[in-house]
Design an enzyme around this catalytic site. Sequence first.
Site, mmCIF file in Angstrom:
data_model
loop_
_atom_site.group_PDB
_atom_site.id
_atom_site.type_symbol
_atom_site.label_atom_id
_atom_site.label_comp_id
_atom_site.label_asym_id
_atom_site.label_seq_id
_atom_site.Cartn_x
_atom_site.Cartn_y
_atom_site.Cartn_z
ATOM 1 N N GLU A 166 82.893 19.802 23.071
ATOM 2 C CA GLU A 166 82.646 21.212 22.762
ATOM 3 C C GLU A 166 81.312 21.376 22.035
ATOM 4 O O GLU A 166 80.701 20.398 21.604
ATOM 5 C CB GLU A 166 83.778 21.775 21.909
ATOM 6 C CG GLU A 166 83.930 21.062 20.579
ATOM 7 C CD GLU A 166 84.552 21.928 19.499
ATOM 8 O OE1 GLU A 166 83.901 22.914 19.124
ATOM 9 O OE2 GLU A 166 85.654 21.609 19.030
ATOM 10 N N LYS A 206 80.505 32.592 19.784
ATOM 11 C CA LYS A 206 81.581 31.602 19.781
ATOM 12 C C LYS A 206 82.541 31.982 20.895
ATOM 13 O O LYS A 206 83.232 32.996 20.807
ATOM 14 C CB LYS A 206 82.282 31.608 18.414
ATOM 15 C CG LYS A 206 83.342 30.538 18.236
ATOM 16 C CD LYS A 206 83.925 30.628 16.833
ATOM 17 C CE LYS A 206 85.006 29.589 16.609
ATOM 18 N NZ LYS A 206 85.633 29.734 15.277
ATOM 19 N N VAL A 253 87.577 25.122 21.964
ATOM 20 C CA VAL A 253 88.459 24.244 22.732
ATOM 21 C C VAL A 253 88.851 24.901 24.054
ATOM 22 O O VAL A 253 88.748 24.299 25.124
ATOM 23 C CB VAL A 253 89.716 23.877 21.909
ATOM 24 C CG1 VAL A 253 90.780 23.210 22.788
ATOM 25 C CG2 VAL A 253 89.345 22.950 20.753
ATOM 26 N N ASP A 299 97.750 36.363 14.500
ATOM 27 C CA ASP A 299 96.536 35.564 14.704
ATOM 28 C C ASP A 299 96.923 34.181 15.224
ATOM 29 O O ASP A 299 97.302 33.291 14.456
ATOM 30 C CB ASP A 299 95.759 35.453 13.386
ATOM 31 C CG ASP A 299 94.358 34.879 13.585
ATOM 32 O OD1 ASP A 299 94.064 34.413 14.705
ATOM 33 O OD2 ASP A 299 93.573 34.898 12.623
ATOM 34 N N SER A 333 95.521 31.173 17.986
ATOM 35 C CA SER A 333 94.365 30.734 18.765
ATOM 36 C C SER A 333 94.662 30.704 20.263
ATOM 37 O O SER A 333 95.749 30.307 20.694
ATOM 38 C CB SER A 333 93.929 29.333 18.318
ATOM 39 O OG SER A 333 92.952 28.806 19.183
ATOM 40 N N ALA A 334 93.655 31.081 21.049
ATOM 41 C CA ALA A 334 93.756 30.988 22.511
ATOM 42 C C ALA A 334 93.821 29.540 22.986
ATOM 43 O O ALA A 334 94.169 29.279 24.141
ATOM 44 C CB ALA A 334 92.564 31.685 23.157
ATOM 45 N N ASP A 335 93.496 28.592 22.094
ATOM 46 C CA ASP A 335 93.565 27.169 22.459
ATOM 47 C C ASP A 335 94.960 26.791 22.950
ATOM 48 O O ASP A 335 95.111 25.966 23.861
ATOM 49 C CB ASP A 335 93.213 26.281 21.259
ATOM 50 C CG ASP A 335 91.772 26.416 20.803
ATOM 51 O OD1 ASP A 335 90.990 27.098 21.495
ATOM 52 O OD2 ASP A 335 91.432 25.847 19.751
ATOM 53 N N LYS A 379 94.072 22.022 13.162
ATOM 54 C CA LYS A 379 93.374 22.088 11.877
ATOM 55 C C LYS A 379 94.382 22.313 10.753
ATOM 56 O O LYS A 379 95.299 23.125 10.868
ATOM 57 C CB LYS A 379 92.318 23.187 11.900
ATOM 58 C CG LYS A 379 91.167 22.875 12.871
ATOM 59 C CD LYS A 379 90.103 23.947 12.828
ATOM 60 C CE LYS A 379 88.940 23.579 13.733
ATOM 61 N NZ LYS A 379 89.256 23.693 15.169
#
Length: 304
Positions: free
Chosen positions: A24, A85, A105, A137, A139-141, A158
């Site tokens: 990435e 981003k 990611v 909230d 993440s789209a990951d 994380k």
Amino acid sequence: MTIVTPSPAVAQALQDGRPVVALESTIITHGMPWPQNLEVARQVEATVRENGAEPATIAVIDGVLHVGLTDEQLEKLAQTKGVAKLSRADMAVCMAQGRTGATTVAATMIAAKLAGISVFATGGIGGVHKGAENSFDISADLQELGQTAVTVVAAGAKAILDLPKTLEVLETLGVPVIAFGQDQLPAFWSREAGLRAPLRMDSAAEIAAAQVMRAKLGLPGGQLVTNPIPQDAEIARETLAPIIGEATKDAETHGIKGKDVTPYLLQRIYELTEGRSLEANIALVLNNARLASEIAQELCKIEA
């Protein structure tokens, strides 16, 4: 119309059937200051090469999706200000507008799949943020892991995230979560998250075989391989917990939201640990690059 533009080295490696590892670019543009970001990017690429694979750092530059950067492009990206981003939602818009963006990611997985690259090394994935039951909230990951067939090697999600909820979402999405060489899930800077991993594998060959079997079964999505940070570089979970708590409160106080939350927290934790978190971050990324290279080699053996 060509959607993906591979670097000459990546194009040759893919043509020859040699192992390639996707990398990435947000770690370059949003994770570290100049010139350390360039030094680490070069170090990660060198680690992939030393372990028998070709690195493919992915970024959108002036609207072009590059899979693999030349050293000149890498240096220019490391110094560019105002880089977007990119995730699944905004990647196409950035390209259509001719802008420059670094891949998260999710976006890196999309580009890797388009280019025919099956393995991706990163630091840590995004996940469910603390308080997501109110903020939503997430993440789209996680969705990307559920639908894009790329094996992602990370040191876990994380540690600033709600790790139990992140694990639950991955389970719901049918993503294999594999701990490498241990029963416990790692937690980015720490070797253990206090959570048992759903799956354990002890070799790159096993991981590669599982990826091939998923394809044969027609299952969508990728694999998440959680690779614990080297022991001499870790920051113990007990040490980090109060620091993460303080950083999270600071973010709430300053009204930090959305995509700004993760970079804010990482910077605040860097300050509170007096730079130790960044040293650990570099160590775990290099460790993940080594394992991803081994997996890519094993996949080439199976497919040969």
